[in-house]
Design a protein around this motif. Sequence first.
Motif, PDB file in Angstrom:
ATOM      1  N   GLU A  13      34.701  43.636  44.935  1.00  0.00           N
ATOM      2  CA  GLU A  13      34.984  42.712  43.839  1.00  0.00           C
ATOM      3  C   GLU A  13      35.610  41.448  44.425  1.00  0.00           C
ATOM      4  O   GLU A  13      36.521  41.524  45.253  1.00  0.00           O
ATOM      5  CB  GLU A  13      35.911  43.332  42.804  1.00  0.00           C
ATOM      6  CG  GLU A  13      36.085  42.468  41.561  1.00  0.00           C
ATOM      7  CD  GLU A  13      36.811  43.185  40.439  1.00  0.00           C
ATOM      8  OE1 GLU A  13      36.896  42.619  39.341  1.00  0.00           O
ATOM      9  OE2 GLU A  13      37.303  44.312  40.663  1.00  0.00           O
ATOM     10  N   HIS A  14      35.061  40.313  44.004  1.00  0.00           N
ATOM     11  CA  HIS A  14      35.571  39.033  44.495  1.00  0.00           C
ATOM     12  C   HIS A  14      35.679  38.099  43.301  1.00  0.00           C
ATOM     13  O   HIS A  14      34.677  37.739  42.679  1.00  0.00           O
ATOM     14  CB  HIS A  14      34.618  38.452  45.548  1.00  0.00           C
ATOM     15  CG  HIS A  14      35.055  37.139  46.107  1.00  0.00           C
ATOM     16  ND1 HIS A  14      36.300  36.946  46.668  1.00  0.00           N
ATOM     17  CD2 HIS A  14      34.407  35.943  46.193  1.00  0.00           C
ATOM     18  CE1 HIS A  14      36.408  35.693  47.078  1.00  0.00           C
ATOM     19  NE2 HIS A  14      35.278  35.063  46.798  1.00  0.00           N
ATOM     20  N   ARG A  15      36.899  37.706  42.963  1.00  0.00           N
ATOM     21  CA  ARG A  15      37.156  36.903  41.766  1.00  0.00           C
ATOM     22  C   ARG A  15      37.484  35.465  42.130  1.00  0.00           C
ATOM     23  O   ARG A  15      38.299  35.208  43.022  1.00  0.00           O
ATOM     24  CB  ARG A  15      38.301  37.508  40.949  1.00  0.00           C
ATOM     25  CG  ARG A  15      38.002  38.887  40.393  1.00  0.00           C
ATOM     26  CD  ARG A  15      39.164  39.409  39.572  1.00  0.00           C
ATOM     27  NE  ARG A  15      40.353  39.659  40.392  1.00  0.00           N
ATOM     28  CZ  ARG A  15      40.597  40.785  41.024  1.00  0.00           C
ATOM     29  NH1 ARG A  15      39.745  41.794  40.953  1.00  0.00           N
ATOM     30  NH2 ARG A  15      41.706  40.938  41.729  1.00  0.00           N
ATOM     31  N   ARG A  16      36.798  34.540  41.433  1.00  0.00           N
ATOM     32  CA  ARG A  16      37.118  33.127  41.539  1.00  0.00           C
ATOM     33  C   ARG A  16      37.418  32.600  40.148  1.00  0.00           C
ATOM     34  O   ARG A  16      37.293  33.322  39.150  1.00  0.00           O
ATOM     35  CB  ARG A  16      35.954  32.355  42.178  1.00  0.00           C
ATOM     36  CG  ARG A  16      35.576  32.843  43.571  1.00  0.00           C
ATOM     37  CD  ARG A  16      34.810  31.781  44.345  1.00  0.00           C
ATOM     38  NE  ARG A  16      33.597  31.353  43.669  1.00  0.00           N
ATOM     39  CZ  ARG A  16      32.401  31.884  43.859  1.00  0.00           C
ATOM     40  NH1 ARG A  16      32.265  32.909  44.702  1.00  0.00           N
ATOM     41  NH2 ARG A  16      31.351  31.428  43.230  1.00  0.00           N
ATOM     42  N   THR A  17      37.789  31.333  40.052  1.00  0.00           N
ATOM     43  CA  THR A  17      38.179  30.771  38.760  1.00  0.00           C
ATOM     44  C   THR A  17      37.050  30.846  37.747  1.00  0.00           C
ATOM     45  O   THR A  17      37.257  31.171  36.570  1.00  0.00           O
ATOM     46  CB  THR A  17      38.617  29.305  38.932  1.00  0.00           C
ATOM     47  OG1 THR A  17      39.678  29.242  39.882  1.00  0.00           O
ATOM     48  CG2 THR A  17      39.088  28.729  37.602  1.00  0.00           C
ATOM     49  N   ARG A  20      32.951  35.924  38.884  1.00  0.00           N
ATOM     50  CA  ARG A  20      33.410  37.181  39.447  1.00  0.00           C
ATOM     51  C   ARG A  20      32.215  37.943  40.003  1.00  0.00           C
ATOM     52  O   ARG A  20      31.229  38.187  39.297  1.00  0.00           O
ATOM     53  CB  ARG A  20      34.112  38.052  38.407  1.00  0.00           C
ATOM     54  CG  ARG A  20      34.699  39.331  39.020  1.00  0.00           C
ATOM     55  CD  ARG A  20      35.379  40.200  37.994  1.00  0.00           C
ATOM     56  NE  ARG A  20      34.416  40.910  37.172  1.00  0.00           N
ATOM     57  CZ  ARG A  20      34.757  41.803  36.238  1.00  0.00           C
ATOM     58  NH1 ARG A  20      36.026  42.033  35.988  1.00  0.00           N
ATOM     59  NH2 ARG A  20      33.819  42.411  35.530  1.00  0.00           N
ATOM     60  N   SER A  46      27.560  34.488  47.912  1.00  0.00           N
ATOM     61  CA  SER A  46      28.891  35.109  48.035  1.00  0.00           C
ATOM     62  C   SER A  46      28.819  36.388  48.852  1.00  0.00           C
ATOM     63  O   SER A  46      29.720  36.685  49.651  1.00  0.00           O
ATOM     64  CB  SER A  46      29.461  35.410  46.646  1.00  0.00           C
ATOM     65  OG  SER A  46      29.694  34.227  45.916  1.00  0.00           O
ATOM     66  N   ASP A  58      38.608  40.863  46.866  1.00  0.00           N
ATOM     67  CA  ASP A  58      39.871  41.227  46.224  1.00  0.00           C
ATOM     68  C   ASP A  58      40.050  42.737  46.221  1.00  0.00           C
ATOM     69  O   ASP A  58      41.179  43.233  46.177  1.00  0.00           O
ATOM     70  CB  ASP A  58      39.905  40.681  44.790  1.00  0.00           C
ATOM     71  CG  ASP A  58      39.926  39.164  44.762  1.00  0.00           C
ATOM     72  OD1 ASP A  58      40.916  38.574  45.212  1.00  0.00           O
ATOM     73  OD2 ASP A  58      38.932  38.568  44.303  1.00  0.00           O
ATOM     74  N   GLY A 210      26.740  38.397  39.287  1.00  0.00           N
ATOM     75  CA  GLY A 210      27.634  39.188  40.120  1.00  0.00           C
ATOM     76  C   GLY A 210      27.438  40.682  40.037  1.00  0.00           C
ATOM     77  O   GLY A 210      28.225  41.442  40.612  1.00  0.00           O
TER      78      GLY A 210
END
Length: 311
Positions: A13-17, A20, A46, A58, A210
Amino acid sequence: MNEELALRFEGIEHRRTTFRLGPLSLDIPKGYITAIVGPNGSGKSSLFRLALNLTQPDSGSLTMLGEKVGKYPDEYMKQRIGYLSEDSSSHDDSIRGNSKAEFHSFWYRNWDVNLYQELLQVFKIHDHQPLSKMSKGMRRKFEFTLAMAHHPELLLLDEPSSGLDPLAWKSMIEVLHRYMDQGDRTILMATHIVEEVRRLADYIVFIVQGQVLGVYEKDELFSSWMNLYVSCERASHKSLENMPGQCAIEHAGGTTYRVTTDRAMEAEQWCRQEDVAIVSRGSMELDDILAVLMEQSGFGIRAYEARGHGK
């Protein structure tokens, strides 16, 4: 897929503003070509950045070529990897091609100057030019050559044919086929080009917003997904919902209906058993299959409108 793995994404899991990625798990088999297909902004690039340790997830973990990403210094793992980014770096604009190649030869212990020169000839590249003076296609061919010239075990290609003319594209396909001839090499590529997938891929990964919608063996995918045009009286067309693999039913005029199925052989057998006449068959392209998968997973246009976001 039970083969030895080149890449394994586990619970990533990779979260951005504004985006996701995941949580997702994905296995990329060693010795094959896997194509990632999906709309722009779905997270394909990504995944590459995570694999290259250019950004960290994350949560979750990533294993590449049998080693956990981040366990060793980047230089150790990147010796074994060739990477072609979707976009050229503006930081290199003032550098001549041959100077960039010399820089690469210093960092990659398996750098093969003979292979580099061979690929320059194949692609008709003049590496004495500054990179900023190269056309988009020429620079793409040059950067592809750099990614190949140290004999990587794993190639990560992000939209590899972007900007290439048909002749250069054909040469790239031939070079990649030769690269895979050794048997233990792996390619993971993101592409929008259907013919590229048909000519190269062994496996196809569909990714949207995602999320991985599915992983398919290419030949099986194209043979199992089909549009069947069948003749059925309007009063009994509801029975078509029982067709194996039925994904969508549309009235095609008169007593004819178009039924989309992802289990073509079973669907045809069902039609014979139920005395439903098949008028014709239509193969499906990648974008058609992706659209159906998106609709089934709640990412399609109709699903988007149903949530009150459209008219």
